[in-house]
Design a protein around this motif. Structure first.
Motif, PDB file in Angstrom:
ATOM      1  N   TRP A 525      21.176  12.896 -80.644  1.00 56.60           N
ATOM      2  CA  TRP A 525      22.461  12.572 -81.200  1.00 56.60           C
ATOM      3  C   TRP A 525      23.167  13.461 -80.424  1.00 56.60           C
ATOM      4  N   PRO A 526      23.037  14.728 -80.871  1.00 53.04           N
ATOM      5  CA  PRO A 526      23.690  16.287 -80.084  1.00 53.04           C
ATOM      6  C   PRO A 526      24.123  15.697 -78.509  1.00 53.04           C
ATOM      7  N   ALA A 527      22.999  15.357 -77.887  1.00 52.92           N
ATOM      8  CA  ALA A 527      22.615  14.709 -76.468  1.00 52.92           C
ATOM      9  C   ALA A 527      23.485  13.721 -76.293  1.00 52.92           C
ATOM     10  N   TRP A 677      39.516  19.960 -59.779  1.00 53.78           N
ATOM     11  CA  TRP A 677      38.270  19.495 -59.543  1.00 53.78           C
ATOM     12  C   TRP A 677      36.950  20.297 -60.521  1.00 53.78           C
ATOM     13  N   TRP A 678      37.367  21.719 -61.114  1.00 53.78           N
ATOM     14  CA  TRP A 678      36.265  22.137 -61.900  1.00 53.78           C
ATOM     15  C   TRP A 678      36.617  21.234 -62.734  1.00 53.78           C
ATOM     16  N   VAL A 679      36.564  20.538 -63.559  1.00 57.49           N
ATOM     17  CA  VAL A 679      36.779  19.728 -65.004  1.00 57.49           C
ATOM     18  C   VAL A 679      35.308  18.870 -64.095  1.00 57.49           C
ATOM     19  N   PHE A 680      35.927  17.977 -62.857  1.00 56.09           N
ATOM     20  CA  PHE A 680      34.118  17.196 -62.611  1.00 56.09           C
ATOM     21  C   PHE A 680      32.791  17.929 -62.099  1.00 56.09           C
ATOM     22  N   VAL A 681      33.099  19.092 -62.033  1.00 59.34           N
ATOM     23  CA  VAL A 681      31.377  19.945 -62.183  1.00 59.34           C
ATOM     24  C   VAL A 681      31.460  20.132 -63.535  1.00 59.34           C
ATOM     25  N   LEU A 682      31.830  20.809 -64.517  1.00 57.92           N
ATOM     26  CA  LEU A 682      31.796  20.842 -66.079  1.00 57.92           C
ATOM     27  C   LEU A 682      31.271  19.055 -65.718  1.00 57.92           C
ATOM     28  N   GLY A 683      32.100  18.400 -66.143  1.00 56.92           N
ATOM     29  CA  GLY A 683      31.314  17.037 -66.135  1.00 56.92           C
ATOM     30  C   GLY A 683      29.779  16.898 -66.097  1.00 56.92           C
ATOM     31  N   LEU A 684      29.936  16.961 -65.282  1.00 56.92           N
ATOM     32  CA  LEU A 684      27.865  17.130 -63.886  1.00 56.92           C
ATOM     33  C   LEU A 684      26.830  17.924 -64.743  1.00 56.92           C
ATOM     34  N   VAL A 685      27.742  18.800 -65.274  1.00 58.85           N
ATOM     35  CA  VAL A 685      26.612  19.848 -65.397  1.00 58.85           C
ATOM     36  C   VAL A 685      26.705  19.313 -67.464  1.00 58.85           C
ATOM     37  N   LEU A 687      26.098  16.205 -68.191  1.00 60.88           N
ATOM     38  CA  LEU A 687      25.551  15.197 -67.957  1.00 60.88           C
ATOM     39  C   LEU A 687      24.052  16.169 -68.028  1.00 60.88           C
ATOM     40  N   VAL A 688      23.712  16.435 -66.805  1.00 65.31           N
ATOM     41  CA  VAL A 688      22.964  16.790 -66.890  1.00 65.31           C
ATOM     42  C   VAL A 688      21.893  17.764 -67.795  1.00 65.31           C
ATOM     43  N   VAL A 689      22.597  18.519 -68.538  1.00 70.69           N
ATOM     44  CA  VAL A 689      22.545  19.435 -69.765  1.00 70.69           C
ATOM     45  C   VAL A 689      21.669  18.263 -71.052  1.00 70.69           C
ATOM     46  N   ALA A 690      22.917  16.967 -71.278  1.00 72.36           N
ATOM     47  CA  ALA A 690      22.469  15.858 -72.114  1.00 72.36           C
ATOM     48  C   ALA A 690      21.337  15.118 -71.985  1.00 72.36           C
TER      49      ALA A 690
END
Length: 713
Positions: A525-527, A677-685, A687-690
């Protein structure tokens, strides 16, 4: 029966000759592949030329009838009379004159709607015009469900920049060429009259420069008539040839395997010395021959009718093509021919009867047709990622060749992308149709004998194909009448949930297993809470990449899509219910529930994710949303496979849609908002963490196929 080894070229040649002879005996095949293109092309040109001439003559010969209404009707008649005098005295002799005649009618609106007259000229005083604007604004506000505050804004808007002179309004019927032409011709003359009146005022006041010398504007079309004609024909050529290839090849494909299964002649062929791969290859070559025949015949049509000028072409069909252009067009169509032939033959192998083949054919037909229309999209350029999209790249490349623009690198990329897809489809067809139960009706496996849940994996795609057709018909025919709420209820409740429940009942499936109603590890759930906003941001980035490099979408299309969702003035709770909660539950039950359950024994994990994602994207019936939506479908399918449960993706789906609705509804983001652009990088990170967190506590989906299925990839 053991599979015979391939390698005897003589056997393959004999089988190919057999298929061609069978083809030549099929009257339907000859009519569609050869006769239809030869006849259709000149018939289309003749009809277009005849209609064009007839329409122009009718537009000129028609006496356009109009009525003048309003509290300034006398002034309006003076303006119209002066405008018609300009029309009568036009020095441009190349422009055909048109005639207008005023009619006295008791009810001008009824006369206009019933086509008794072509035009209503409404001459209004300042007060009348302001009153009408206020009434129209109030009616629009009421229709949109606005409140008193909205009414105040509408009244204020109606008072902005009030006119200082009487106003003329021309009302016409847009569905009528005659009414539209009347409005255009008279309106242009009135504008010209206004300009002359304005210039006369300037001159009378002693303006030092002749008005016609101020800001002189001239327009010049640098494109030749041949380029304009090539661009127009290039839009339709690929879909037209694809239609003929699909229909002609379909006749041979359905007869090649499905027909022979029904007639029982395929088993006789299998008892010969021919290897099964040779049989499949010969049938594939036969269908490819049909496609090539269609392409060659139509290329020859272009040569005879457009290049050599055998017939008198319409003005917009002035096309200049060289022999090199025709050869290049034929080369571009070759991989498309192989791709279509392979898919049709594979379809015939899966179908056991003619009727079953027809059920499969229509969704496949649409899957091919939609990307072939890529060349019709505004702003679409071959020098983009579209060249890497099979079929779509060919559609755009053909349009470029028709206007004689040769970007050789991207022409090669378009050819290669569709060629790679054709090679993969041909290999897939050969391997898949080499299995016993697909090519022979007598070779029944366990699923055919047992039926029920064992047969469901073979039938699930057929069910979703039928659901997609129903979904498309409802959207196209009834979408506007249903509105957002009605479409959501019909699509999600009746089509998705109703279709899912019908499949469960028809094949005796366990609802808990089919819907993946299983508990999950608490750390999932936190993921999900991390993954939903992260995945949404990545989806926005993907959508921008698609809009920039693959399918450039006009701004008005994006605005219309936003208005369709948010323009109904629904309260926020209703938006969340219809756009977030219901899709989060009902779409997941259908796609990550029943569909994924049916594919678990057919594909491996990667294949399931890609297939579920692709089908999910196709169901959203929009080119610019296809890839971003398919991406979400892939992620959701992966989460279900890793958790073994549908509940996490229900929450993820709800959060994803809510994140897209709430900020826009509250005004926190607008069309001008720019995401760094850095928001997209943060989102990708994120997503990988989740996904990494979910992987760490994974509970794999039960009863999955562990090895690569025979005949796939």
């Amino acid at each position: 029966m053991s599979r015979k080894r391939s390698g005897d070229r003589g056997v393959l040649a004999t089988l190919f000759v057999y298929e061609i002879k069978r083809l030549l005996r099929d009257t339907r095949m000859i009519l569609i592949a050869v006769v239809a293109p030869l006849v259709l092309f000149p018939v289309i040109i003749f009809v277009m030329r005849t209609v064009e001439r007839s329409e122009q003559q009718r537009l000129v010969e028609t006496v356009y009838e109009y009525a003048v209404v309003g509290d300034e009707a006398d002034w309006g008649r003076e303006i119209v009379a002066a405008a018609l005098l300009l029309e009568a005295n036009d020095p441009d002799t190349s422009r055909a004159r048109v005639r207008f005649e005023e009619q006295q009618v008791s009810d001008p609106d009824a006369a206009l709607n019933s086509a008794e007259i072509h035009l209503v000229v409404e001459a209004l005083s300042i007060e009348s015009y302001e009153r009408i604007l206020a009434e129209e604004a109030a009616a629009d506000t009421t229709a949109a469900g606005g409140d008193e505050g909205d009414q105040d804004e509408a009244d204020a808007g109606a008072e902005d920049d009030p006119p200082e002179l009487p106003t003329l309004r021309l009302r016409y019927r847009g569905q009528s060429d005659f009414s539209s032409n009347a409005s255009t011709r008279l309106g242009s003359r009135i504008v010209e009259l206004r300009s002359q009146f304005r210039d006369s005022v300037y001159t009378a006041r002693g303006f030092p420069v002749a008005p016609e010398l101020i800001a002189t504007v001239e327009t010049e079309n640098t494109a030749s008539a041949e380029k304009e004609g090539g661009a127009l024909l290039g839009l339709a050529l690929t879909p037209f040839l694809l239609l003929l290839m699909l229909t002609g090849g379909s006749i041979m494909a359905v007869d090649a395997i499905s027909g022979e299964k029904e007639r029982g002649t395929l088993e006789t062929l299998l008892t010969t010395a021919a290897a099964r791969s040779d049989i499949v290859t010969a049938k594939l070559l036969g269908i490819v021959t049909v496609g090539i025949a269609v392409a060659v015949v139509n290329i020859l049509n272009l040569l005879v009718y457009l290049v050599l000028g055998v017939v008198d072409l319409p003005e917009n069909f002035a096309v200049a093509l060289s022999a090199l252009d025709l050869v290049l067009l034929l080369i571009l169509f070759l991989p498309l021919t192989v791709l279509i032939s392979s898919v049709l033959l594979l379809l015939s192998g899966y179908a056991k009867t003619y009727k079953e083949y027809q059920i499969y054919f229509f969704p496949v037909f649409l899957v091919f047709l939609v990307p072939s229309l890529a060349g019709t999209l505004p702003g679409m350029d071959l020098r983009s990622a579209i060249a890497l999209v099979p079929i779509a790249g060919i559609g755009v490349a053909v349009r470029e060749v028709m206007v004689r623009e040769y970007d050789w690198l991207f022409l090669f990329l378009a050819f290669s992308s569709t060629g790679a897809a054709a090679w993969w489809a041909a290999r897939l067809t050969e391997r898949t149709l080499s299995t016993e139960h697909l090519i022979s009706q007598s070779d029944l496996d366990e699923a055919d004998l047992v039926g029920g849940p064992a047969l469901f994996p073979r039938r699930v795609l057929r069910w979703f194909g039928v659901m997609w057709v129903i979904f498309l018909i409802v959207s196209l025919w009834f979408g506007e009448d249903l509105g957002v709420r009605g479409q959501v209820v019909v699509n999600l409740v009746f089509i998705f949930l109703g279709g899912s429940l019908m499949m469960i009942r028809r094949y005796g499936l366990d609802p808990r297993a089919a819907f993946a109603l299983r508990p999950v590890h608490p750390l999932v759930w936190p993921a999900i809470v991390i993954g939903a906003p992260s995945g949404y941001i990545v989806g926005i980035g993907l959508a921008e990449l698609v809009n920039t490099y693959v399918f450039p979408v006009p701004q008005n299309v994006l605005e219309a899509f936003g208005d369709a969702l948010l323009g109904d003035q629904m309260p926020l709770w209703q938006l969340l219910l219809f756009i977030a909660v219901m899709p989060g539950i009902l779409e997941e039950l259908a796609f990550r529930g029943v569909l994924l359950h049916g594919l678990r024994k057919v594909f491996g994990p990667v294949g399931i994710c890609l297939m579920v994602g692709a089908i999910f994207g196709i169901f959203h019936v929009s080119l610019f949303r296809l890839l971003p939506t398919a991406y979400l479908g892939v992620v959701f399918a992966a989460v279900v496979l890793l958790t073994g449960s549908i509940f996490p993706v229900m929450l993820w789906h709800f959060l994803n849609n809510a994140i897209g609705i709430v900020p826009a509804h509250m005004g926190w983001v607008t069309e001008d908002t720019v995401v760094p652009w850095w928001v997209f990088v943060l989102g990708l990170v994120g997503l990988v963490v989740a996904l990494g967190m979910i992987w760490g506590v994974r509970t794999p989906y039960p009863d999955m196929k562990k090895k690569r299925p025979e005949g796939f990839g």
